[in-house]
Design an enzyme around this catalytic site. Structure first.
Site, mmCIF file in Angstrom:
data_model
loop_
_atom_site.group_PDB
_atom_site.id
_atom_site.type_symbol
_atom_site.label_atom_id
_atom_site.label_comp_id
_atom_site.label_asym_id
_atom_site.label_seq_id
_atom_site.Cartn_x
_atom_site.Cartn_y
_atom_site.Cartn_z
ATOM 1 N N GLU A 198 -5.416 -8.559 -0.330
ATOM 2 C CA GLU A 198 -6.104 -8.215 0.927
ATOM 3 C C GLU A 198 -7.564 -7.972 0.597
ATOM 4 O OE1 GLU A 198 -4.560 -5.385 3.759
ATOM 5 O OE2 GLU A 198 -2.495 -5.807 3.154
ATOM 6 N N GLU A 231 0.826 -1.223 0.000
ATOM 7 C CA GLU A 231 0.000 0.000 0.000
ATOM 8 C C GLU A 231 0.854 1.264 0.000
ATOM 9 O OE1 GLU A 231 -3.005 -0.369 3.110
ATOM 10 O OE2 GLU A 231 -3.991 -1.981 2.029
HETATM 11 O O1 AHR Z 1 -5.055 -6.027 7.057
HETATM 12 C C1 AHR Z 1 -4.962 -4.882 7.854
HETATM 13 C C2 AHR Z 1 -4.252 -3.746 7.146
HETATM 14 O O2 AHR Z 1 -5.035 -3.295 6.087
HETATM 15 C C3 AHR Z 1 -2.935 -4.072 6.494
HETATM 16 O O3 AHR Z 1 -1.866 -3.997 7.377
HETATM 17 C C4 AHR Z 1 -2.815 -3.016 5.442
HETATM 18 O O4 AHR Z 1 -2.081 -3.447 4.328
HETATM 19 C C5 AHR Z 1 -4.245 -2.656 5.102
HETATM 20 O O5 AHR Z 1 -4.463 -1.293 5.144
#
Ligand code: AHR
Length: 504
Positions: A292, A173
């Site tokens: 994610e 990110e």
């Molecule tokens: O999964 C929780 C968080 O969400 C992770 O650390 C990050 O990559 C995202 O913003």
């Protein structure tokens, strides 16, 4: 009763489902590692201190790949702190989550854990506070057989065989203002390009993931993908996607339409990748790693309080969303959406796996592990969603919600496992008020008979599970019948359904 139709033909193929779409994620965050997968001294743990009950659940979920060690954590991770004799490892302030990292569990422990869980490792590198040299050193430590500074360091740490980590994420990110060492798209594109180039010189067999936008709502989406991929396109194998969904305004009908947002996001990223492909006159088609995804919103307030007012704890209970029945429905629809894009989504990670926005929870204080509501759609899709994804031709009534138009009541897909001669239909009725009669034409699958219709349903949208009581779990119904190649099913209002057929 409202009616919907699907025509499923084994000639209408989307693609083979890559098993890596059933991946997950363990970050050094909250109680994911400490208390989650690692708890020495607990009678439920094995000789390495790994929770055996958790490993058993991870295996039951059939998770083939686990992303590690972050997430936001990775952007200030100093990997050298996490290897070598445990008593010499430093305690560090962990800046992403304002916690205390003891480093009692590190990379070699994770590699051992992941093997015990029958999975492989997807490693993320720190492109926030560190850069090319550290990424190369880490790769040398993990994958080079021996005879060099970092491979010999690994051997001196008692790990003779290289880990052979195949998949590497180039940062996490990197567009996010919350990220340590955030970059502009030009800065990230150049850094990722040069890092990828160097890493592939060390080990050409690895697969690399270029960092995409943190979510579809980032102001720089999709220019971020277009610009960064212009740098990384020829060196990488995937671009990453992240997105979490929530129901903060308590509008269930609207929340159940979240898969349409995911669908739009995926289509937009595919379009952007293909734009870069065209611009570069490239022969290569880039795949997507949705590394994610999940529902995440319940814990937001508690997390802000914990991080602001009670920082620097070891394994604080962060991001401990307790999932409801409606969250499980949404997870079911998100998995259907990933399958429907099986031709381009070749990896995906449910974020996360244990205690942190997770299907598996362990009780604070060392008690038992238990299964959240979202465990079940993940389990059954992972178990039966392997094979060739077919593209059903569907007709469905539609409805509007607060922020979505023309939401189909029916969201479905089908997976044909040619080897096992099985067909599995996954279908959600997203209408919260009315049942749906579904007629599915499966005449192309001659000789197939109905095995079961499994349903996840509940009168209470907010029903949740706990260590003491499992309120939300799938059960078999007799609401499907097969006659002359047509399956007639009743999909209850707001229900997740799995209808399985097998050749007699
Ligand atoms: O999964 C929780 C968080 O969400 C992770 O650390 C990050 O990559 C995202 O913003």
């Amino acid at each position: 009763m409202k009616q919907a139709k699907m025509l499923i033909d084994k000639a209408f193929k989307v693609s083979e489902a890559d098993e890596r779409i059933y991946g997950s994620f363990i970050e050094h965050l909250g109680r994911a590692v400490y208390d989650g997968i690692y708890q020495p001294g607990n009678p439920l743990s094995d000789e390495d201190g790994f929770r055996q009950d958790v490993i058993d659940m991870v295996k039951e979920l059939g998770v083939p790949i686990v992303r590690y060690p972050g997430g936001n954590f990775v952007s200030s991770f100093v990997w050298e702190d996490s290897v070598g004799p445990v008593e010499e490892r430093p305690k560090r302030l962990e800046l992403a989550w304002r916690s205390l990292e003891t480093n009692a569990f590190g990379m070699n422990e994770f590699a051992r854990w992941v093997r015990k869980a029958d999975a492989s490792m997807m490693m993320a590198i720190n492109l926030g506070t560190r850069g090319i040299a550290d990424a190369c050193n880490l790769l040398e430590y993990c994958n080079h057989p021996g005879g060099t500074k970092y491979s010999d360091m690994r051997i001196s740490h008692g790990v003779k065989e290289p880990h052979g980590v195949k998949v590497w994420c180039l940062g996490n990110e990197m567009d996010g203002p919350w990220q340590l060492g955030r970059k502009t798209m030009e800065e990230y594109g150049r850094l990722a390009e040069e890092t990828a180039k160097a890493m592939k010189i060390i080990d050409p067999s690895i697969e690399l993931v270029s960092c995409g936008s943190s979510n579809i709502n980032m102001p720089t989406f999709p220019q971020w993908e277009a610009t960064t991929l212009e740098h990384t396109y020829e060196y990488v194998d995937f671009v990453s996607m992240h997105n979490y969904y929530g129901n903060p305004s308590n509008d269930t009908a609207d929340f159940l339409a979240a898969a349409d947002d995911m669908d739009l996001f995926i289509k937009s990223v595919i379009a952007t990748c293909d734009f870069v492909k065209a611009k570069k006159r490239s022969k290569k088609t880039l795949n997507l790693s949705f590394d994610e995804w999940n529902v995440w919103f319940h814990s937001n307030e508690a997390d802000n309080d914990l991080m602001k007012n009670h920082p620097w704890q070891v394994a604080p209970p962060l991001l401990e969303d307790i999932y409801t029945f409606e969250d499980a429905l949404v997870v079911g629809t998100l998995m259907i959406t990933l399958l429907r894009h099986a031709d381009r989504i070749k990896m995906a990670c449910l974020a996360q796996l244990v205690n942190v926005i997770a299907p598996i929870m362990t009780q604070i204080g060392g008690g038992k592990a238990w299964k959240q509501t979202i465990y079940y759609p993940f389990l059954l899709t992972s178990r039966y969603g392997r094979g060739t994804v077919l593209a059903p031709v569907a007709e469905s009534p539609v409805h509007d919600t607060c922020t979505h138009e023309d939401v189909t009541d029916l969201l479905g897909t089908a997976v044909w496992n040619q080897e096992k001669e099985e067909l599995t239909i996954f279908a959600v009725n997203r209408n919260v008020d009315e049942d749906l009669k579904l007629e599915t034409d499966v005449r192309s699958l001659e000789g197939y008979t109905l095995v079961e219709h499994v349903v996840l349903e509940n009168q209470d949208m907010k029903a949740a599970n706990s260590a003491e009581k499992e309120t939300v779990a799938p059960c078999n119904t007799d609401r499907s019948s097969l006659s002359d190649g047509i399956i007639t099913s009743i999909l209850g209002k707001a229900s997740w359904n799995m209808i399985r057929l097998k050749k007699a």
